[in-house]
Scaffold this active site. Structure first.
Site, PDB file in Angstrom:
ATOM      1  N   CYS A 138      -1.808   5.998   0.955  1.00 47.01           N
ATOM      2  CA  CYS A 138      -2.371   6.668  -0.221  1.00 47.01           C
ATOM      3  C   CYS A 138      -3.847   6.336  -0.394  1.00 47.01           C
ATOM      4  O   CYS A 138      -4.201   5.287  -0.922  1.00 47.01           O
ATOM      5  CB  CYS A 138      -1.576   6.242  -1.458  1.00 47.01           C
ATOM      6  SG  CYS A 138      -2.270   6.856  -2.994  1.00 47.01           S
ATOM      7  N   CYS A 141      -4.961   5.738  -3.979  1.00 45.59           N
ATOM      8  CA  CYS A 141      -4.624   4.430  -4.545  1.00 45.59           C
ATOM      9  C   CYS A 141      -5.521   3.331  -3.971  1.00 45.59           C
ATOM     10  O   CYS A 141      -5.940   2.431  -4.690  1.00 45.59           O
ATOM     11  CB  CYS A 141      -3.179   4.050  -4.232  1.00 45.59           C
ATOM     12  SG  CYS A 141      -2.008   5.389  -4.365  1.00 45.59           S
ATOM     13  N   ASP A 142      -5.784   3.366  -2.681  1.00 52.11           N
ATOM     14  CA  ASP A 142      -6.380   2.209  -2.001  1.00 52.11           C
ATOM     15  C   ASP A 142      -7.767   2.446  -1.416  1.00 52.11           C
ATOM     16  O   ASP A 142      -8.371   1.516  -0.867  1.00 52.11           O
ATOM     17  CB  ASP A 142      -5.429   1.754  -0.869  1.00 52.11           C
ATOM     18  CG  ASP A 142      -4.058   1.391  -1.421  1.00 52.11           C
ATOM     19  OD1 ASP A 142      -4.013   0.805  -2.511  1.00 52.11           O
ATOM     20  OD2 ASP A 142      -3.049   1.719  -0.774  1.00 52.11           O
TER      21      ASP A 142
END
Ligand code: NAP
Length: 338
Positions: A138, A141-142
């Protein structure tokens, strides 16, 4: 294990756009649906940022906001939510029994499966150790952890292009590693990625191993390339392929999804070879088990769009409502006959 006497009209497994749209329709039909939010509440949309192709938003819409608004919309009509997933289902008798991750057992007349599909892993050496430590599925997200890094994105579809484009905000260079020399992505996404100076492509290349540790994160990768394609096969079979190391600070997997249907195995709901739910003939959400309906990516390997998931969720709720009405009418008829 806790089991209440209560029998629900409708339980919906999954809280992506399919589950939430089913909840709006079921709630408006006064069925007081319970939505089990699952392991990835909000579904695949929560792994992205801006949604530009959901109808009704000329300037696009923030994915998180879209999910929250849809959730709120269903709640306004009486939908309820629970942080749990279905781990096992007994669909052999009605009411159905659903065993939850919370150890609770629920009973329901109708069941809507909207559990979606989760990101696939490549199978490279060290991936389990490094997932969440520089290896991710993701970018949204990261991505921010990789400012100034060289990063790899594995895959050649729309997801890979989307992840790569997003990562250019942070990374020094994004290297898309694709196992063939032709992208699967749609024309518009392909063009955007190709036109971006911060994205480079490694064709006919596959990931064999990721270097690093949980303490220091990802430090590099071992890759294999064969100009004739099918690199891994060539590497294994005739040794013509070039194996090389590449320094990088992050690896992102974007190679597609696996449907979340483990709990349906052996229940009578028909799954295809890859585990996607198969519906009955025609345009319907009905599965092979009467009273079990399906919507969204869990039954759709092709489109996998927020809007198609929403549409399929709507169909599942309408089919469930009609089926509950039919069953009720049959029961009344049978009582009269007694
Ligand atoms: P996808 O279209 O199935 O693409 C998966 C990619 O990963 C393919 O290029 C495939 O290679 C590669 N791959 C699969 N297994 C691999 C492995 N073990 N090792 C290395 N590479 C592997 O999946 P997706 O990109 O997640 O897209 C799924 C659906 O969602 C599509 O319909 C897509 O259009 C849609 N989507 C749309 C958008 C958008 O419109 N913005 C964004 C995301 C997703 P091959 O090409 O060789 O098979």
């Amino acid at each position: 294990m806790d089991m209440t006497d209560e029998v629900r009209d409708v339980v919906i497994a999954g809280s992506g756009m399919a589950g939430l749209t089913a909840a709006i329709y079921a709630a408006r039909a006064d069925l007081k649906p319970l939505v089990l939010e699952g392991d990835e509440p909000g579904g695949q949309l929560t792994l992205t940022t801006d949604v530009e192709n959901y109808p009704g938003f000329s300037e696009g819409v923030d994915a998180f906001e879209l999910v929250e608004e849809t959730k709120e919309q269903a709640a306004r009509f009486g939908a309820e939510y629970e942080a749990a997933s279905v781990v096992d289902a007994d669909l052999s008798e009605r009411p159905f029994e659903l065993e939850l991750s919370t150890d609770e057992t629920l009973r329901t007349r109708a069941f809507i499966v909207a559990t979606g599909a989760s990101a696939r892993w490549v199978g490279a050496e060290n991936e389990e150790e490094l997932m969440g430590h520089g290896l991710s599925t993701c970018a949204t997200c990261d991505g921010a952890f990789h400012r100034g890094d060289e990063v790899l994105v594995i895959g050649g579809g729309d997801s890979a292009m989307e992840e790569a484009l997003f990562l250019t905000k942070f990374a020094e260079t994004v290297h898309v590693v694709h196992r063939r020399d032709e992208l699967r992505a749609s024309e518009i996404m392909k063009q955007r990625a190709m036109d971006d100076d911060d994205i480079e492509f490694m064709w006919n290349t596959e990931l064999l191993e990721i270097y690093g540790s949980q303490e220091e994160g990802v430090t590099g990768a071992k890759l294999v390339r064969n100009e004739d394609g099918h690199p891994k096969k060539a590497h294994e079979n005739d040794g013509d392929a070039e194996v090389f190391d590449f320094d990088c600070g992050g690896v992102f997997y974007a190679i597609g999804h696996t449907p979340n249907t483990g709990f349906l195995e052996g229940t009578g709901v028909r799954l295809d070879d890859d585990g996607y739910v198969e519906t009955r003939e025609g345009r319907t959400s009905k599965t092979d088990v009467d009273g079990v309906f399906v919507g969204g990516d869990v039954a759709d390997r092709h489109y996998q769009q927020a809007v198609t998931a929403a549409g399929m969720g709507c169909m599942a709720a309408i089919d469930a409502e009609e089926w509950l009405d039919e069953v009720e009418a049959e029961e009344k008829q049978a009582q009269k006959a007694d």
